[in-house]
Motif scaffolding. Structure first.
Motif, PDB file in Angstrom:
ATOM      1  N   LYS A  21       0.793  -1.233   0.000  1.00  8.17           N
ATOM      2  CA  LYS A  21       0.000   0.000   0.000  1.00  8.17           C
ATOM      3  C   LYS A  21       0.832   1.293   0.000  1.00  8.17           C
ATOM      4  CE  LYS A  21      -0.837   0.638   4.874  1.00  8.17           C
ATOM      5  NZ  LYS A  21      -1.792   0.634   5.955  1.00  8.17           N
ATOM      6  N   LYS A  22       2.098   1.181   0.369  1.00 11.73           N
ATOM      7  CA  LYS A  22       2.964   2.363   0.330  1.00 11.73           C
ATOM      8  C   LYS A  22       3.092   2.878  -1.099  1.00 11.73           C
ATOM      9  CE  LYS A  22       4.715   2.366   4.682  1.00 11.73           C
ATOM     10  NZ  LYS A  22       3.406   2.641   5.294  1.00 11.73           N
ATOM     11  N   LYS A  23       3.103   1.918  -2.035  1.00 12.38           N
ATOM     12  CA  LYS A  23       3.255   2.303  -3.440  1.00 12.38           C
ATOM     13  C   LYS A  23       1.863   2.434  -4.052  1.00 12.38           C
ATOM     14  CE  LYS A  23       6.459  -1.237  -3.259  1.00 12.38           C
ATOM     15  NZ  LYS A  23       6.689  -2.549  -3.819  1.00 12.38           N
ATOM     16  N   ARG A  24       1.238   3.511  -3.760  1.00 10.70           N
ATOM     17  CA  ARG A  24      -0.145   3.745  -4.155  1.00 10.70           C
ATOM     18  C   ARG A  24      -0.473   3.425  -5.611  1.00 10.70           C
ATOM     19  NH1 ARG A  24      -2.844   3.759   0.032  1.00 10.70           N
ATOM     20  NH2 ARG A  24      -2.669   5.444   1.501  1.00 10.70           N
ATOM     21  N   SER A  25       0.470   3.809  -6.477  1.00  7.04           N
ATOM     22  CA  SER A  25       0.135   3.728  -7.893  1.00  7.04           C
ATOM     23  C   SER A  25       0.470   2.376  -8.504  1.00  7.04           C
ATOM     24  CB  SER A  25       0.871   4.823  -8.656  1.00  7.04           C
ATOM     25  OG  SER A  25       2.247   4.656  -8.412  1.00  7.04           O
ATOM     26  N   SER A  26       1.027   1.473  -7.690  1.00  8.44           N
ATOM     27  CA  SER A  26       1.460   0.225  -8.307  1.00  8.44           C
ATOM     28  C   SER A  26       0.264  -0.595  -8.781  1.00  8.44           C
ATOM     29  CB  SER A  26       2.309  -0.596  -7.333  1.00  8.44           C
ATOM     30  OG  SER A  26       1.486  -1.326  -6.472  1.00  8.44           O
ATOM     31  N   LEU A  27       0.504  -1.284  -9.888  1.00  6.26           N
ATOM     32  CA  LEU A  27      -0.546  -2.137 -10.435  1.00  6.26           C
ATOM     33  C   LEU A  27      -0.849  -3.267  -9.460  1.00  6.26           C
ATOM     34  CD1 LEU A  27      -2.340  -2.784 -12.857  1.00  6.26           C
ATOM     35  CD2 LEU A  27      -0.444  -4.096 -13.820  1.00  6.26           C
ATOM     36  N   LYS A  28       0.214  -3.710  -8.763  1.00  9.70           N
ATOM     37  CA  LYS A  28       0.037  -4.815  -7.819  1.00  9.70           C
ATOM     38  C   LYS A  28      -0.946  -4.426  -6.701  1.00  9.70           C
ATOM     39  CE  LYS A  28       2.560  -8.237  -5.195  1.00  9.70           C
ATOM     40  NZ  LYS A  28       3.744  -8.475  -4.391  1.00  9.70           N
ATOM     41  N   TYR A  29      -0.862  -3.182  -6.295  1.00  4.50           N
ATOM     42  CA  TYR A  29      -1.752  -2.684  -5.238  1.00  4.50           C
ATOM     43  C   TYR A  29      -3.213  -2.781  -5.685  1.00  4.50           C
ATOM     44  CZ  TYR A  29      -3.583   0.675  -1.791  1.00  4.50           C
ATOM     45  OH  TYR A  29      -4.285   1.291  -0.800  1.00  4.50           O
ATOM     46  N   VAL A  56      -8.818   2.875  -4.997  1.00  3.82           N
ATOM     47  CA  VAL A  56      -7.497   2.526  -5.550  1.00  3.82           C
ATOM     48  C   VAL A  56      -7.533   2.731  -7.063  1.00  3.82           C
ATOM     49  CG1 VAL A  56      -5.796   0.680  -5.876  1.00  3.82           C
ATOM     50  CG2 VAL A  56      -6.987   0.869  -3.696  1.00  3.82           C
ATOM     51  N   TYR A  57      -8.599   2.246  -7.699  1.00  3.42           N
ATOM     52  CA  TYR A  57      -8.711   2.335  -9.153  1.00  3.42           C
ATOM     53  C   TYR A  57      -8.711   3.790  -9.623  1.00  3.42           C
ATOM     54  CZ  TYR A  57     -10.462   1.650 -13.876  1.00  3.42           C
ATOM     55  OH  TYR A  57     -10.603   1.669 -15.238  1.00  3.42           O
ATOM     56  N   ASN A  58      -9.436   4.636  -8.896  1.00  3.84           N
ATOM     57  CA  ASN A  58      -9.564   6.040  -9.301  1.00  3.84           C
ATOM     58  C   ASN A  58      -8.411   6.920  -8.820  1.00  3.84           C
ATOM     59  OD1 ASN A  58     -12.049   5.702 -10.627  1.00  3.84           O
ATOM     60  ND2 ASN A  58     -13.113   5.697  -8.658  1.00  3.84           N
ATOM     61  N   GLY A  59      -7.520   6.316  -8.020  1.00  2.03           N
ATOM     62  CA  GLY A  59      -6.404   7.096  -7.490  1.00  2.03           C
ATOM     63  C   GLY A  59      -6.848   8.094  -6.429  1.00  2.03           C
ATOM     64  N   ASP A  60      -8.007   7.842  -5.805  1.00  2.09           N
ATOM     65  CA  ASP A  60      -8.500   8.733  -4.743  1.00  2.09           C
ATOM     66  C   ASP A  60      -7.682   8.531  -3.470  1.00  2.09           C
ATOM     67  OD1 ASP A  60     -10.429   9.471  -6.498  1.00  2.09           O
ATOM     68  OD2 ASP A  60     -12.036   8.289  -5.576  1.00  2.09           O
ATOM     69  N   SER A  61      -7.731   9.536  -2.595  1.00  2.00           N
ATOM     70  CA  SER A  61      -6.966   9.379  -1.360  1.00  2.00           C
ATOM     71  C   SER A  61      -7.658   8.375  -0.433  1.00  2.00           C
ATOM     72  CB  SER A  61      -6.791  10.723  -0.667  1.00  2.00           C
ATOM     73  OG  SER A  61      -8.014  11.116  -0.127  1.00  2.00           O
ATOM     74  N   ILE A  62      -6.822   7.640   0.281  1.00  5.76           N
ATOM     75  CA  ILE A  62      -7.334   6.603   1.181  1.00  5.76           C
ATOM     76  C   ILE A  62      -6.873   6.926   2.591  1.00  5.76           C
ATOM     77  CG2 ILE A  62      -7.125   4.147   1.794  1.00  5.76           C
ATOM     78  CD1 ILE A  62      -6.746   3.678  -1.277  1.00  5.76           C
ATOM     79  N   ASP A  63      -7.802   6.859   3.524  1.00  8.98           N
ATOM     80  CA  ASP A  63      -7.466   7.072   4.930  1.00  8.98           C
ATOM     81  C   ASP A  63      -6.851   5.764   5.448  1.00  8.98           C
ATOM     82  OD1 ASP A  63      -7.441   7.220   7.670  1.00  8.98           O
ATOM     83  OD2 ASP A  63      -9.380   8.246   7.817  1.00  8.98           O
ATOM     84  N   ASP A  64      -5.512   5.747   5.546  1.00 11.33           N
ATOM     85  CA  ASP A  64      -4.813   4.516   5.931  1.00 11.33           C
ATOM     86  C   ASP A  64      -5.228   3.994   7.296  1.00 11.33           C
ATOM     87  OD1 ASP A  64      -3.351   3.821   3.777  1.00 11.33           O
ATOM     88  OD2 ASP A  64      -1.610   5.027   4.322  1.00 11.33           O
TER      89      ASP A  64
END
Ligand SMILES: [Fe+2]
Ligand SMILES: [Fe+2]
Length: 133
Positions: free
Chosen positions: A35-43, A94-102
């Motif tokens: 989850k640190k790598k927000r933009s990764s496809l794996k995420y 995640v798909y939309n690249g929106d911010s997530i409250d960790d």
């Protein structure tokens, strides 16, 4: 880093359900690591995996409950629906690249394990194996 480690308190006493829960822990841990790598496809793939897992796993448990005439079926099923909706929401973010409250996301995963699995899922198997909760 926060990880979920399997131990006996998570064991419901049903081999198939325990196997599925262990698989869930693996997905959780990979997800938490990525989850640190927000933009990764794996995420994104892992969050989608989590959704697919929910579908399969909840279906297994709901079939078990139905065939055992579990008295709290509707209540349990509605918790599954809530968890599914929360995971679906996470996937969309995640798909939309929106911010997530960790913090909130971690709390949600933690309560799924500590509240739902430890209490609710164990109750189901206790009912099936011993006819009581
Ligand atoms: Fe479960
Ligand atoms: Fe469940």
């Amino acid at each position: 880093m926060y990880r979920i480690k399997w131990n006996d308190k998570y064991s419901t006493g049903n081999v198939e359900i325990d196997k599925q829960h262990m698989q869930l822990f693996e997905i959780f841990n990979e997800y938490l690591a990525e989850k640190k790598k927000r933009s990764s496809l794996k995420y994104l793939i892992l969050s989608i995996d989590l959704l697919g897992y929910c579908q399969e796993h909840f279906k297994t448990e709901e079939q078990l409950m139905l065939s055992a005439n579990y008295p709290f079926f509707e209540e349990h099923k509605s918790e599954h629906a809530n968890i599914y909706a929360a995971v679906e929401n996470l996937v969309n973010k995640v798909y939309n690249g929106d911010s997530i409250d960790d913090v909130a996301a971690d709390e949600f995963l933690f309560s799924w394990v500590e509240q739902h699995i430890v209490k609710k899922d164990c109750d189901v198997i206790e009912w099936i194996n011993n006819g009581r909760i």
